[in-house]
Design a protein around this motif. Structure first.
Motif: not given
Length: 108
Positions: A84-101
């Motif tokens: 549930d971390v960053f639910t509703g945060v606009n940059a959530r997808a970008e944060i996830v993608h960067t953390l995956e990298q």
């Protein structure tokens, strides 16, 4: 500095940028007691974005800048993508993608 360290530093800058754009970056440093937590991700004393800002990013940055060995494994992205971390945060997808990298760079 080797290519892997440079790539990590670039990804850490991207992560910081995404956290800032989502207004998840804070100006005030948490207390030393909060930063000294022994719990994974400092869950008992910090919000996840605080842990990223004040523990994760600085520690990896120091390792990369000083040529020290990186951890053998990194698996931080699921904390955001599976929870549930960053639910509703606009940059959530970008944060996830960067953390995956970051996870992939360190773990491979």
């Amino acid at each position: 500095m080797d290519l892997r360290a440079n790539q990590l530093l670039s990804l850490l800058m991207d992560l910081e940028m995404h956290l800032r754009s989502a207004s998840l970056w804070q100006a005030q440093l948490p207390s030393q007691a909060a930063l000294a937590s022994t719990q994974p991700f400092c869950v008992d004393t910090l919000e996840f974005q605080q842990w990223l800002q004040f523990v994760f990013i600085p520690r990896l940055r120091v390792l990369a800048e000083t040529g020290q060995p990186l951890p053998l494994l990194c698996n931080v992205a699921p904390m955001v993508s599976d929870g549930d971390v960053f639910t509703g945060v606009n940059a959530r997808a970008e944060i996830v993608h960067t953390l995956e990298q970051i996870d992939a760079l360190i773990s491979n």
